[in-house]
Motif scaffolding. Sequence first.
Motif, PDB file in Angstrom:
ATOM      1  N   ARG A  19       0.867  -1.185   0.000  1.00 49.99           N
ATOM      2  CA  ARG A  19       0.000   0.000   0.000  1.00 49.99           C
ATOM      3  C   ARG A  19       0.898   1.227   0.000  1.00 49.99           C
ATOM      4  O   ARG A  19       1.686   1.423   0.924  1.00 49.99           O
ATOM      5  CB  ARG A  19      -0.936   0.009   1.206  1.00 49.99           C
ATOM      6  N   PHE A  20       0.776   2.025  -1.054  1.00 54.08           N
ATOM      7  CA  PHE A  20       1.713   3.117  -1.270  1.00 54.08           C
ATOM      8  C   PHE A  20       0.987   4.454  -1.363  1.00 54.08           C
ATOM      9  O   PHE A  20      -0.093   4.544  -1.961  1.00 54.08           O
ATOM     10  CB  PHE A  20       2.504   2.894  -2.562  1.00 54.08           C
ATOM     11  N   ARG A  21       1.625   5.476  -0.794  1.00 54.25           N
ATOM     12  CA  ARG A  21       1.134   6.850  -0.930  1.00 54.25           C
ATOM     13  C   ARG A  21       2.036   7.606  -1.908  1.00 54.25           C
ATOM     14  O   ARG A  21       3.025   7.084  -2.408  1.00 54.25           O
ATOM     15  CB  ARG A  21       1.070   7.520   0.439  1.00 54.25           C
ATOM     16  N   THR A  22       1.675   8.847  -2.159  1.00 54.89           N
ATOM     17  CA  THR A  22       2.274   9.585  -3.271  1.00 54.89           C
ATOM     18  C   THR A  22       3.797   9.687  -3.194  1.00 54.89           C
ATOM     19  O   THR A  22       4.486   9.431  -4.189  1.00 54.89           O
ATOM     20  CB  THR A  22       1.667  10.989  -3.368  1.00 54.89           C
ATOM     21  N   GLU A  23       4.344  10.058  -2.046  1.00 55.16           N
ATOM     22  CA  GLU A  23       5.798  10.236  -1.958  1.00 55.16           C
ATOM     23  C   GLU A  23       6.520   8.914  -2.147  1.00 55.16           C
ATOM     24  O   GLU A  23       7.608   8.869  -2.747  1.00 55.16           O
ATOM     25  CB  GLU A  23       6.174  10.884  -0.618  1.00 55.16           C
ATOM     26  N   GLU A  24       5.935   7.827  -1.649  1.00 58.58           N
ATOM     27  CA  GLU A  24       6.536   6.511  -1.849  1.00 58.58           C
ATOM     28  C   GLU A  24       6.534   6.134  -3.325  1.00 58.58           C
ATOM     29  O   GLU A  24       7.507   5.562  -3.841  1.00 58.58           O
ATOM     30  CB  GLU A  24       5.778   5.464  -1.041  1.00 58.58           C
ATOM     31  N   VAL A  25       5.440   6.446  -4.014  1.00 63.39           N
ATOM     32  CA  VAL A  25       5.351   6.125  -5.438  1.00 63.39           C
ATOM     33  C   VAL A  25       6.383   6.918  -6.227  1.00 63.39           C
ATOM     34  O   VAL A  25       7.073   6.374  -7.101  1.00 63.39           O
ATOM     35  CB  VAL A  25       3.926   6.393  -5.958  1.00 63.39           C
ATOM     36  N   LEU A  26       6.518   8.184  -5.926  1.00 64.43           N
ATOM     37  CA  LEU A  26       7.512   9.002  -6.619  1.00 64.43           C
ATOM     38  C   LEU A  26       8.922   8.476  -6.368  1.00 64.43           C
ATOM     39  O   LEU A  26       9.750   8.439  -7.290  1.00 64.43           O
ATOM     40  CB  LEU A  26       7.392  10.462  -6.165  1.00 64.43           C
ATOM     41  N   ALA A  27       9.189   8.030  -5.144  1.00 61.99           N
ATOM     42  CA  ALA A  27      10.504   7.462  -4.829  1.00 61.99           C
ATOM     43  C   ALA A  27      10.730   6.155  -5.577  1.00 61.99           C
ATOM     44  O   ALA A  27      11.844   5.884  -6.048  1.00 61.99           O
ATOM     45  CB  ALA A  27      10.632   7.257  -3.323  1.00 61.99           C
ATOM     46  N   ARG A  28       9.679   5.339  -5.691  1.00 64.96           N
ATOM     47  CA  ARG A  28       9.799   4.072  -6.424  1.00 64.96           C
ATOM     48  C   ARG A  28      10.102   4.335  -7.895  1.00 64.96           C
ATOM     49  O   ARG A  28      10.930   3.636  -8.500  1.00 64.96           O
ATOM     50  CB  ARG A  28       8.515   3.254  -6.283  1.00 64.96           C
ATOM     51  N   VAL A  29       9.442   5.305  -8.473  1.00 65.67           N
ATOM     52  CA  VAL A  29       9.693   5.629  -9.880  1.00 65.67           C
ATOM     53  C   VAL A  29      11.136   6.114 -10.059  1.00 65.67           C
ATOM     54  O   VAL A  29      11.815   5.762 -11.039  1.00 65.67           O
ATOM     55  CB  VAL A  29       8.683   6.670 -10.387  1.00 65.67           C
ATOM     56  N   GLU A  30      11.599   6.909  -9.117  1.00 67.74           N
ATOM     57  CA  GLU A  30      12.979   7.388  -9.177  1.00 67.74           C
ATOM     58  C   GLU A  30      13.970   6.223  -9.139  1.00 67.74           C
ATOM     59  O   GLU A  30      14.991   6.229  -9.835  1.00 67.74           O
ATOM     60  CB  GLU A  30      13.248   8.337  -8.002  1.00 67.74           C
ATOM     61  N   GLU A  31      13.643   5.193  -8.339  1.00 65.74           N
ATOM     62  CA  GLU A  31      14.559   4.065  -8.175  1.00 65.74           C
ATOM     63  C   GLU A  31      14.416   3.015  -9.265  1.00 65.74           C
ATOM     64  O   GLU A  31      15.419   2.500  -9.784  1.00 65.74           O
ATOM     65  CB  GLU A  31      14.329   3.403  -6.812  1.00 65.74           C
TER      66      GLU A  31
END
Length: 306
Positions: A276-288
Amino acid sequence: MDRQRVRVEGRQLSVSNLDKVLFPEVSFTKAAVIDYYVRIAPVLLPHLSGRPVTFTRWPDGVEGQAFYEKNSARHAPDWVRKVTVPSPGSSRDREVLEMVVLETVADLAWAANLAALELHVPQWQVGSKLQPTLPDLLVLDLDPGPDAGIRECCDVAERLRVRLVDDGLDPVVKTSGSKGVQVYAPIRVTDREHPSRYAKALAQELSAETPDRVVWRMEKVLRPGKVLVDWSQNNPAKTTVAPYSMRARPDAPVSTPIGWDEVDAVRDGADPAELRFRTEEVLARVEEYGDLFDVAARTRARLPAV
C-alpha cells in the motif's frame, strides 16, 4: 474561491482552493494533489495516451459527495484534446460522449484542480479516424471479498501470471490502490469482444480448480473468503483506474505498479501493508525503478482463440 493564475509548461491555468483538505485523515490538500500529478506525469501520461478519461471527482474531499464524469469536454480549456466517442447503453440515452484525453502536464494539473482524484481509462485508444480502436490491453481485476485480502489476491495473481505466460503473453501487475491487485497484458486482437471471452474463461478455470478460494461471478453471497477475478473490465464500455492514479480512500493511496517479486513475497508471508503506497513513496519508487508498468516495452501478443 481563492483563485490564482499559474503557468504550467506554457499554459495558463486558473486554480482555486489550494489549501482545501481533500483527505482529512492525512491532511492532504488540493495543492498536494496537483503537485503529485505534475510530478508523476512522466510515467503516468504514457498510460493515458490516446485513451478518453473518466474522472471521479470529489469537490468536497473524500468525506463528501463524489460523481463520475465522462462528458467532461464542455468545460475543458481549448488546449485540452477532446474526442467524441460512442456511448452504448448510456443511462442518460446519450449516443455519444464528448470526452477529454490527457496528454500534457498542464492537462493533469487542470484535472487535479477539478478534484478529479481518480483517473479511469478503457483498454483501447482513439485511433487516427477518431474512433475507438481494438483493445490493446487485457485486464484481470482481483477483488477480495470479506475475510480475504491482498495476500489472497497475490496468490491468484501469481497463478494468472503463469497462465498468461504459458499463453505467450507478457503480464504486468499493479495494486488497485484499494483492496486488490490488477493484472494486465498488452495484446493484439481482431475482435473487440475477444479479451472478455478469454478473461472469462481464465476466471472460470481458476474458480473450477479452487472453488473455495476463487469466484468468477459477482454475486455478493458467493464472495466471502474468496477473490473475485473480475473479467468484465474488458468490456469496451468499461474503464479501470489508471496506473499511478490516486484513489479516493482516507489515506490517499495510489494505484501502484509492483514487481512480481513483490507479489510473491506477500503471497509467501510478507506484510500485505508493504503493498500500500502513498504519493511520496510512489515518486521514490519511480525514481529508483522507473516505470514497472511499461507495457509499451513489452511484447504485444495475440490472444489464444476462445
